[in-house]
Scaffold this motif. Structure first.
Motif, short mmCIF file in Angstrom:
data_model
loop_
_atom_site.label_atom_id
_atom_site.label_comp_id
_atom_site.label_asym_id
_atom_site.label_seq_id
_atom_site.Cartn_x
_atom_site.Cartn_y
_atom_site.Cartn_z
N GLU A 132 0.95 -1.18 -0.21
CA GLU A 132 0.13 0.08 0.05
C GLU A 132 0.91 1.07 -0.08
N PRO A 133 0.48 2.41 -0.53
CA PRO A 133 -0.85 2.65 -1.08
C PRO A 133 -0.90 2.35 -2.63
N PHE A 134 -2.01 1.95 -3.16
CA PHE A 134 -2.35 2.28 -4.44
C PHE A 134 -2.35 3.41 -5.14
N VAL A 135 -1.57 3.73 -6.20
CA VAL A 135 -1.23 5.33 -6.66
C VAL A 135 -2.03 5.25 -8.13
N SER A 136 -3.33 5.63 -8.02
CA SER A 136 -4.12 5.74 -9.34
C SER A 136 -3.43 6.82 -10.06
N HIS A 137 -3.61 6.78 -11.59
CA HIS A 137 -3.11 7.82 -12.40
C HIS A 137 -4.14 8.81 -12.81
N VAL A 138 -5.41 8.52 -12.31
CA VAL A 138 -6.61 9.34 -12.33
C VAL A 138 -7.18 9.72 -10.93
N GLY A 139 -7.78 10.70 -10.76
CA GLY A 139 -8.23 10.98 -9.33
C GLY A 139 -8.86 12.42 -9.02
N VAL A 140 -9.08 12.59 -7.97
CA VAL A 140 -9.44 13.77 -7.38
C VAL A 140 -8.70 14.51 -6.36
N LYS A 141 -8.18 15.73 -6.32
CA LYS A 141 -7.41 16.43 -5.56
C LYS A 141 -7.67 16.36 -3.99
N ASP A 142 -6.98 16.12 -3.24
CA ASP A 142 -7.41 16.38 -1.70
C ASP A 142 -8.19 15.05 -1.20
N THR A 143 -7.66 13.87 -2.04
CA THR A 143 -8.40 12.70 -1.82
C THR A 143 -7.43 11.47 -1.68
N GLY A 144 -7.75 10.24 -1.08
CA GLY A 144 -6.88 9.29 -0.96
C GLY A 144 -6.01 9.36 0.64
N MET A 145 -5.11 8.53 0.35
CA MET A 145 -4.09 8.44 1.52
C MET A 145 -3.26 9.79 1.39
N LEU A 146 -3.03 9.92 2.93
CA LEU A 146 -2.18 11.12 3.10
C LEU A 146 -0.74 10.65 2.73
N MET A 147 0.16 11.66 2.32
CA MET A 147 1.64 11.30 2.24
C MET A 147 2.27 11.85 3.20
N VAL A 148 3.16 11.07 3.70
CA VAL A 148 3.91 11.28 4.86
C VAL A 148 5.48 10.93 4.63
N PRO A 149 6.50 11.69 5.20
CA PRO A 149 7.76 11.50 5.00
C PRO A 149 8.11 10.09 5.44
N GLY A 150 8.81 9.29 4.62
CA GLY A 150 9.43 8.08 4.51
C GLY A 150 8.57 6.94 3.81
N MET A 151 7.53 7.51 3.45
CA MET A 151 6.55 6.69 2.20
C MET A 151 7.33 6.55 0.90
N ILE A 152 7.22 5.41 0.61
CA ILE A 152 8.16 5.02 -0.93
C ILE A 152 6.99 4.43 -1.76
N PHE A 153 6.96 4.95 -2.90
CA PHE A 153 6.01 4.34 -4.01
C PHE A 153 6.38 4.85 -5.34
N THR A 154 5.91 4.09 -6.32
CA THR A 154 6.11 4.16 -7.68
C THR A 154 4.89 5.04 -8.34
N ILE A 155 5.28 5.92 -9.00
CA ILE A 155 4.49 6.67 -10.25
C ILE A 155 4.53 6.14 -11.70
N GLU A 156 3.75 5.56 -12.33
CA GLU A 156 4.10 4.88 -13.37
C GLU A 156 2.89 5.06 -14.42
N PRO A 157 2.59 6.25 -15.11
CA PRO A 157 1.25 6.38 -15.76
C PRO A 157 1.57 5.72 -17.31
N MET A 158 0.46 4.84 -17.56
CA MET A 158 0.37 4.29 -18.90
C MET A 158 -0.71 5.24 -19.61
N ILE A 159 -0.20 5.81 -20.62
CA ILE A 159 -1.02 6.82 -21.67
C ILE A 159 -1.22 6.19 -23.09
N ASN A 160 -2.45 6.32 -23.44
CA ASN A 160 -3.05 5.96 -24.66
C ASN A 160 -3.15 6.96 -25.76
#
Length: 288
Positions: free
Chosen positions: A217-245
């Motif tokens: 966790e967390p799942f990082v969607s590449h679509v979304g609504v600002k100010d929603t989803g999990m809070l980002m906190v120092p020490g979290m590590i995740f990927t961002i990997e948009p797939m664009i068509n």
């Protein structure tokens, strides 16, 4: 609740009040306001961050090695061998190999393949192709992950523009990473940028937490609504990997191999992926 003068839970050997106490109190404030907050298992300790970064050095080295050697006429199996040899020679393990039955050391996705393309000796890179090479590494038990697009000579202007726009989508998403922001900020920015330029965003797949495990966790969607989803906190590590068509966002998975995903309308797709650490004042790209 931890005593302020005890050693911090993160293993830093500092007193709690000098280490994570302020962060923990801020997380609790957000939680009381109804925000989704990470548990301590998602927040990496200083030791874990050090080890994940060591894995990421190898992972970035793998992609640099592929970049120097990829060319028209080689098979995707040849790419897989480059990945396997470099990874193992540097004391690490390709994370995709045998992961839930995946048979190879990396993913090689060409043209209308969205992701999870399986390397094959019979798939030969041709002039005009665009290809995503997605590599993930385990070193000393810690995971890293990133991917890059490669454009073969003779590629169309349309294909080149797609690759460039997708990289820009990644960069726009990364710019949203900051402590006390929300994961939804990332997807909102990517979606707005891609759609404003006439492209679509794949929603079936997304980024993910990573470090102690391949997918966390967390799942990082590449679509979304600002100010929603999990809070980002120092020490979290995740990927961002948009797939664009270029065409529509719908995709399907190959029923024969159970892995490779294609655009439903046959249009070109591209993907870039970076691994990101949330810091106290922003972010750090640790594999790219």
């Amino acid at each position: 609740m931890q005593n302020r003068n005890d050693k911090c839970w993160c293993g830093s050997e500092k007193k709690y009040k000098k280490c994570h106490m302020e962060i923990d109190e801020k997380i609790r404030e957000f939680e009381l306001k109804g925000h989704i907050v990470p548990d301590r298992g998602i927040i990496k300790t200083p030791r874990e961050i050090e080890m994940i970064k060591a894995s990421a050095i190898v992972n970035t080295g793998v992609l640099d090695h592929v970049s120097k050697n990829i060319k028209v006429g080689m098979s995707t199996e040849d790419i897989d061998k480059l990945v396997y040899d470099f990874t193992t020679e540097n004391g690490a393990i390709p994370a995709p190999l045998d992961y839930e039955g995946f048979p190879k050391s990396c993913c090689t996705s060409i043209n209308n393949e969205v992701c999870h393309g399986i390397p094959d000796k019979n798939i030969i890179l041709k002039e005009g192709d665009i290809i995503n090479v997605d590599v993930s590494t385990i070193k000393d038990g810690y995971f890293s992950d990133a991917s890059r697009m490669f454009v073969m000579e003779g590629a169309s202007d349309e294909a080149k523009k797609l690759v460039d726009i997708t990289k820009e989508c990644l960069e726009v998403g990364i710019e949203q990473v900051k402590p006390w922001g929300h994961i939804g900020d990332i997807g909102a920015a990517i979606q707005e940028y891609a759609e404003s330029r006439g492209y679509s965003v794949v929603t079936m797949f997304g980024g993910h937490g990573i470090g102690n495990e391949f997918h966390e966790e967390p799942f990082v969607s590449h679509v979304g609504v600002k100010d929603t989803g999990m809070l980002m906190v120092p020490g979290m590590i995740f990927t961002i990997e948009p797939m664009i068509n270029i065409g529509k966002p719908q995709v399907y998975v190959d029923k024969k191999n159970g892995w490779t995903s294609y655009t439903k309308d046959g249009s070109l797709s591209a993907q870039w992926e970076h691994q990101i650490l949330v810091t106290e004042d922003g972010y750090e790209i640790i594999s790219y």
